[in-house]
Design a protein around this motif. Structure first.
Motif: not given
Lengths: 306, 316
Positions: A59-62, A70-73, A78-81, A272-273
């Motif tokens: 979860w940390l890595i993605i 996307e982070f707040a969606s 489960w996979f970065p778009e 995400n930062v």
């Protein structure tokens, strides 16, 4: 990759006469069919443990590869778009992150080397010298290993700041240049060094310092690696003391910078930062651990077995 | 203390740990000098930064003092700080929460670590090494980073935990913002981070148990469960006690997640001793009260350690 080779454990079978002395890692002749299901079940548990343990890291890595949107969606992906490294760039731009990593390298590096020196010297005396009260002093030192730093935090702050060292690198490091665990570890390993070796060097007229540096120390490689990895990790991750003694951000170790980043941005679309910062701050210790893990894990394991 | 060094081998009792060289070094000053020289950096630092502060903690606990003024500004108040700590609901909550946190951490960690150690010690399973490394790796990650990861996992709305639970039709309890679940959520960090460390210690303990004992038990018809209960657990007693002691000492120090995420709240539900001590001293400037709490913690810890070590010794 592993601890000492497994001696053996009770087999999962209770209905077969055991063959005394069988190598349990060899292909098994005596195992009945039902144990195959048992093995499958054990594998299932093993995989489940691995997944549970790895999921938060995944979860940390993605998260670090996502855009803030996307982070707040909701629901989360489960996979970065559209994977992007923007979070990594921002963590270095928005706060003095590079500087604080250098601070951490300096603080953890110097403290660890100092601990190595003080521990080896003291461990040598406790392992190879005899004098009245030696064991009492040794166990007194070991007892301090179990003292939580929070207990002495207030007077320690006072002692260090009345030395004029608050908000300085030296103030961050000074109380931690000796480590009871290190002394304990070194004594355990030095006790295994044969006395004959030391005696022979003495007969040859070598000084005690020379014996320690040229005869004993080279035999302590596993102990040295264990202690260095342990102290680097410990001082890299230490939070409470730098938080208490440091004021200027330019001197912050990376965990402190990270904590400020977290508290300034709580609830803001910036996580995400922060996650990217968390990953970068963890990489050095993870890397050192992975490189040295075989020796390190065995060394740590040895502290629990007496 | 080191100045009373006796020349090795001159009529002193034999060394217990590691035989020292004897006749060859008898009577020489060189060895005393070396011993003093090698030992003094460590002992001086321990005195200055552990022993003296420990004594000072007790001394300060008997005074009223803001820690940002000189020691001469201290005012002796006897046991007043201890009384005020014991009558403050917030400090008592910190004590209770710490006991609950430590107890829960131990109750979850130790059985889980024991079962995992048995599993990882099981011969011939592929991938054990990888799982062990994976388990242990969280031990080296900064707690601050772990707090950041888990606060995102717990996040309401976009956090994955709530979304997985939603699939099962369970609504979020609000984890860190709910007084009933906040402390429990912190226990989860702790278990996840530290489990691998204890597993490694226990696996090391398992390797010390001779295989012959299991062979004999098997001949007597003992099954795996019986063997675990009657052989593994008793022979692992010392390691188990050590692991329990380490769990208590490690979890009693919980500070980072409380400071970073909850600041003791909601309604004191995550206020633990270490956080309370730090806040009382550094934010409220009540060094006397903070020291009274710290010294009580020390006494409590010594008592727990004494009981555990005693329990470990009695039957071995």
């Amino acid at each position: 990759m592993s601890l000492p080779p497994p001696v053996s454990v009770p087999p999962p079978v209770d209905d077969v006469a055991p063959v005394v002395g069988t190598d349990r890692n060899a292909p098994d002749r005596r195992r009945p069919r039902r144990s195959r299901w048992r093995r499958l079940a054990l594998y299932a548990v093993l995989v489940a443990v691995a997944v549970i343990q790895f999921a938060p890291l995944y979860w940390l890595i993605i998260s670090t590869l996502k855009t803030p949107q996307e982070f707040a969606s909701i629901p989360p992906t489960w996979f970065p778009e559209a994977p992007t490294l923007e979070a990594y760039a921002r963590v270095f731009q928005d706060v003095p992150f590079g500087r604080s990593i250098l601070n951490s390298i300096f603080i953890a590096g110097v403290s660890s080397l100092a601990v190595l020196v003080t521990s080896t010297m003291a461990g040598y005396v406790f392992a190879k010298y005899r004098f009245p009260g030696r064991d009492a002093i040794f166990w007194g030192v070991v007892a301090t290993m179990f003292l939580p730093p929070i207990v002495t935090l207030v007077p320690l702050y006072h002692v260090v700041s009345s030395l004029g060292l608050s908000d300085s690198y030296l103030g961050v490091m000074l109380p931690w240049l000796v480590n009871a665990f290190g002394i304990f570890l070194m004594r355990q390993f030095i006790a295994d060094v044969p006395d004959e070796l030391i005696d022979a060097a003495r007969i040859d007229g070598a000084s005690e310092l020379r014996i320690l540096v040229q005869v004993v120390a080279p035999l302590l490689r596993p102990a040295t690696i264990t202690l260095l990895v342990f102290t680097i990790v410990y001082y890299w991750n230490n939070f409470l003391w730098p938080l208490s003694i440091l004021q200027s951000e330019a001197k912050y170790p990376v965990v402190l910078t990270l904590s400020r980043l977290l508290s300034y941005t709580m609830g803001v679309g910036y996580q995400n930062v922060v996650m990217a910062g968390a990953l970068v701050a963890s990489l050095p210790t993870l890397l050192i651990f992975l490189l040295a893990q075989r020796v390190f894990v065995q060394g740590i394991a040895r502290t629990g077995v007496k | 203390m080191t100045t009373t060094l006796d020349a090795p081998g001159r009529g002193t009792r034999p060394a217990r740990g590691g035989g020292a060289p004897t006749s060859k070094q008898a009577g020489t000053k060189k060895y005393r000098l070396a011993a003093v020289g090698f030992l003094s950096p460590a002992l001086l630092l321990i005195c200055a930064f552990v022993v003296v502060p420990m004594v000072l903690t007790f001394w300060i606990s008997l005074h009223r003092w803001s820690m940002f003024t000189p020691l001469t500004d201290m005012e002796f108040v006897g046991t007043e700080n201890y009384r005020s700590v014991l009558s403050s609901a917030s400090h008592l909550a910190a004590l209770t929460n710490t006991v609950v946190y430590v107890g829960l951490s131990a109750a979850v960690t130790i059985p889980l670590a024991f079962l995992l150690a048995l599993l990882l010690y099981f011969p011939g399973l592929h991938g054990r090494g990888l799982v062990r490394v994976l388990l242990f790796s969280t031990y080296v990650v900064p707690t601050v980073a772990i707090v950041i990861i888990w606060s995102n996992l717990y996040a309401p709305g976009h956090g994955p935990i709530d979304n997985v639970l939603a699939l099962a039709g369970i609504s979020s309890p609000g984890w860190l913002s709910n007084p009933d679940t906040a402390l429990l959520s912190l226990v989860v960090f702790n278990v996840w981070q530290m489990l691998g460390y204890y597993v490694v210690l226990l696996v090391a303990g398992l390797t010390q148990i001779p295989e012959e004992i299991y062979e004999a038990a098997r001949l007597d018809g003992a099954g795996p469960v019986r063997q675990t209960v009657s052989i593994t657990v008793p022979l692992l007693r010392n390691t188990l006690v050590f692991v329990l002691l380490m769990t208590v000492i490690n979890s009693i120090q919980v500070f980072d997640p409380v400071y970073l995420l909850t600041q003791g709240g909601p309604v004191d539900s995550t206020n633990v001793l270490s956080f309370d001590i730090q806040r009382t001293a550094f934010q409220f400037g009540l060094a006397g009260e903070a020291s009274a709490m710290a010294f009580s913690l020390l006494v409590l810890l010594a008592a727990v350690a004494g009981i555990l070590v005693g329990a470990g010794r009695r039957r071995s």
